[in-house]
Design a protein around this motif. Sequence first.
Motif, mmCIF file in Angstrom:
data_model
loop_
_atom_site.group_PDB
_atom_site.id
_atom_site.type_symbol
_atom_site.label_atom_id
_atom_site.label_comp_id
_atom_site.label_asym_id
_atom_site.label_seq_id
_atom_site.Cartn_x
_atom_site.Cartn_y
_atom_site.Cartn_z
ATOM 1 N N SER A 140 -7.976 -15.112 5.947
ATOM 2 C CA SER A 140 -7.338 -13.933 6.531
ATOM 3 C C SER A 140 -7.511 -12.766 5.590
ATOM 4 O O SER A 140 -7.840 -12.918 4.435
ATOM 5 C CB SER A 140 -5.845 -14.186 6.771
ATOM 6 O OG SER A 140 -5.171 -14.250 5.530
ATOM 7 N N THR A 141 -7.254 -11.566 6.109
ATOM 8 C CA THR A 141 -7.384 -10.358 5.312
ATOM 9 C C THR A 141 -6.045 -9.639 5.254
ATOM 10 O O THR A 141 -5.526 -9.230 6.279
ATOM 11 C CB THR A 141 -8.420 -9.406 5.933
ATOM 12 O OG1 THR A 141 -9.650 -10.121 6.053
ATOM 13 C CG2 THR A 141 -8.625 -8.192 5.058
ATOM 14 N N ALA A 179 -11.490 -5.168 15.968
ATOM 15 C CA ALA A 179 -10.410 -5.747 15.161
ATOM 16 C C ALA A 179 -9.606 -4.679 14.445
ATOM 17 O O ALA A 179 -8.468 -4.911 14.040
ATOM 18 C CB ALA A 179 -10.994 -6.731 14.139
ATOM 19 N N ASP A 240 -3.607 -6.723 10.236
ATOM 20 C CA ASP A 240 -3.914 -7.957 9.522
ATOM 21 C C ASP A 240 -2.794 -8.385 8.584
ATOM 22 O O ASP A 240 -2.608 -9.568 8.326
ATOM 23 C CB ASP A 240 -5.217 -7.786 8.738
ATOM 24 C CG ASP A 240 -6.412 -7.563 9.656
ATOM 25 O OD1 ASP A 240 -6.442 -8.185 10.726
ATOM 26 O OD2 ASP A 240 -7.288 -6.758 9.305
#
Length: 871
Positions: A140-141, A179, A240
């Motif tokens: 994940s970021t 995204a 995010d």
Amino acid sequence: MSGVRDTEPPAPRGGVAARGAGPLLLGVRHHGPGSARAVMAALEAAAPRVVLIEGPPEADALVLLAAEKDMRPPVALLAHVVDEPGNSAFWPLAEFSPEWVAIRWALEHGVPARFIDLPAAHTLAWGRDGADPDRDQAGSTPPAHPADPVAAGNPDALGPAADPGRPDEGGATDRPLDASVRIDPLAVLAETAGYDDPERWWEDVVEHRAGTAGDPFAPFTVLEEAMEALRETYGVGGHDRDLVREAYMRLQIRSAQREFGDDVAVVCGAWHVPALRRRTTAGADRALLKGLPKAKVDLTWVPWTHRRLSRVSGYGAGIDSPGWYGHLFSAPDRPVVRWMTKVARLLRDEDRGVSSAHVIEAVRLADTLAAMRGRPLPGLTETTDAVRAVMCEGSDVPLALVRDRLVVGDVLGEVPESAPAVPLQRDLARSQRRLRLKPEALEREVELDLRKETDAGRSRLLHRLRLLGVAWGEPTTSRGSTGTFRETWRLRWEPELSVRVAEAGVWGTTVPAAATAKAEADAVGAPSLADVTALAERCLLAELPEALPVVMRVLADQAALDADVGHLAQALPALVRSLRYGDVRGTDTHALADVAAGLAERVFVGLPPACTALDSDAAEEMRRHIDAVHGAVGLLAEPAPDGDTAPAGDTAPTGGIRGRWHSVLRVLAARDTVPGVVRGRAVRLLLDEGELAQEEAARLMGLVLSPGTEPADAAAWIEGFVGGGSGGGMLLVHDERLLGLVDAWLTGVPTDAFTDVLPLLRRTFSVYESGVRRTLGELVRRGPGVRTSAEATGSGIPGFAADLDTERADAVLPMLSLLLGLGEPGGAGDDADGRADGGDDDGGDGGDGGGDGGDGADRTHHDNDLVRVAP
């Protein structure tokens, strides 16, 4: 989203256990009154053993303060990094916020209330100290930027704000999902339901629907289903960092379940509910949190305002109309009638004729509009339209007042004294109570009379806070007296000023000590001489005698090293203005007087050479410097015969500072190498001071306007002489010889040169008042020097006659002397003692003798820019 309206509620449940295994997840809209009422009903029905709330866990110790009687929302949790107070975040809560309702319910029922969002220590450390916010954490970021100051713990509306892809009826989007696109769940749901206004959709499906009586959990079930569909389509919606936050929340929920079983209620943004419901392993969640940057933080409660809950303030907290939402929460029965009554009361207070008949008709119109538009109840749109039509008679002017005062509102919360605070904040609070200067969200003006002890203390406090960067008050022009003993401040307390106070806490634990330390540091780091002199002026206004030695040392050093006449000319006015403050504030300014006198001499020596070989822009800037120096010289004290200093305004001895300045002006007026705008201004200043006869001024103007002078240089001379808003228009009105010279020159300018001089002339005459321009036009049309018999006898236009009427002029002298405290002209009272006896003409204590009274007379002389009266 028709299911939000039409879903049949399941059978009632008696509590968390009755709903089956797992925690009770109550997804809400932050600052939503409908969500707040639903949370209250759900908690009453479920009776959980612990309430978990979206917010920073470091604030758990502050929850008990919410029960204090002095705690009045709106308030906010303020978190800031200890060694960097400017790195901060707010978590605002209003009376109608679901989180606040949950906290209050827990405190009233003796149930623990805990915050479970990502700690502020991590939130504030993102992007700080070189931390890489784009590192990969178990696939994940984390966020690519630090948390938003408010959205860190309170995302907009149901979740993050955004510009979503446009969903079609099947839920797909018209374009590929990016995204990085940050969606607004509320806007997507509203658009899916066919609404173009998310706020209106929310009102229709939540605020105006009282469907929780049968099953208090039904609204949360339906909202969770909607969020699940959105997250399946949009993922994290461009947020995010929510993955990291939700991992931490899941760990906190597991910890609470181990302690309390499934009797756990969670109040969080509805956007997060599907992620919290998702089954993950504790190891996977811990992996997301591994290696997060961390900072040492402090938290406290601070007052907040309705205005700061509104999007228009730039703090995107999710609602456009906090005042309206507060009304819906506090008046669930007959909200429209009660709202119209509030509006009528406000308009009556503003002297508008609004009767009870207006209220009745406005309510009827709002109901009719709601029925025509297919709404269950009138919303803000319908009530606003009804108010505009009925109470405001179609005008948007009073409607703007309604929006500002009621729809948004200026409610300011309060926090108890027991809330943690930096020492500087506590000292400021003590000073505010002692001086009876209460912070208010509504902007107001305060008139201060510095002869009164309380007002003088208020002035000192406000000036010291400005030095510290806490802009609670802004000085403004007084509408009454212009003496130095009066100040006018425009005050408005904003929540972010609490951050500025925390930042200023590094300079000291009290306001005077912190302001002194900050002034000394600013003096050492000042980039220019003008900055140091401005700082010296502010130190005198703030009465910081301990800071003055450092400021004066830096000032003397920079003045000795700076050879730029422009810099010296910029620095002198502020320094000379500071000399007046010793009169009314009792501050010793002898050191300033010595530096100011030396600075003035350096300006006198360097000004003539600095005025040669200048282009038009530099010449205009130099003209402004000369005006500033001239005003400063008029205030600068002169050496008295006994070796002391005479107050500014007394007659200058021959060869004194004023005499030196007049010599400089004569040099500037006579040099052909000096730009025309500077020469013209020098002549004008000498004429105003009585150092140049009108005949001589007319001769110099005639020479400049002769055919041998370039038209552009002549136009610049005229601009310097009668331009700049310095009363040049009235000079031309009353001296028609000068007007005739200007008129004759202008009519003789060659055609090819006229377009070159026209911009200068337009700039010169455009600053005159309309009456002056009209009079000049009449004089030019009539022809200068040609007077009618009526004007010659004094019975024509008031103020116009063949010659000065000395008898009329002398008639005003007794009254003028009385106003200035000089006694009868030529009498014994026309001396320094006479001024002392009667100088405090604005209501001060005339018995103060030569101290305060004398200062009052001197101030009246110069602050009001009145002419000196010869005895």
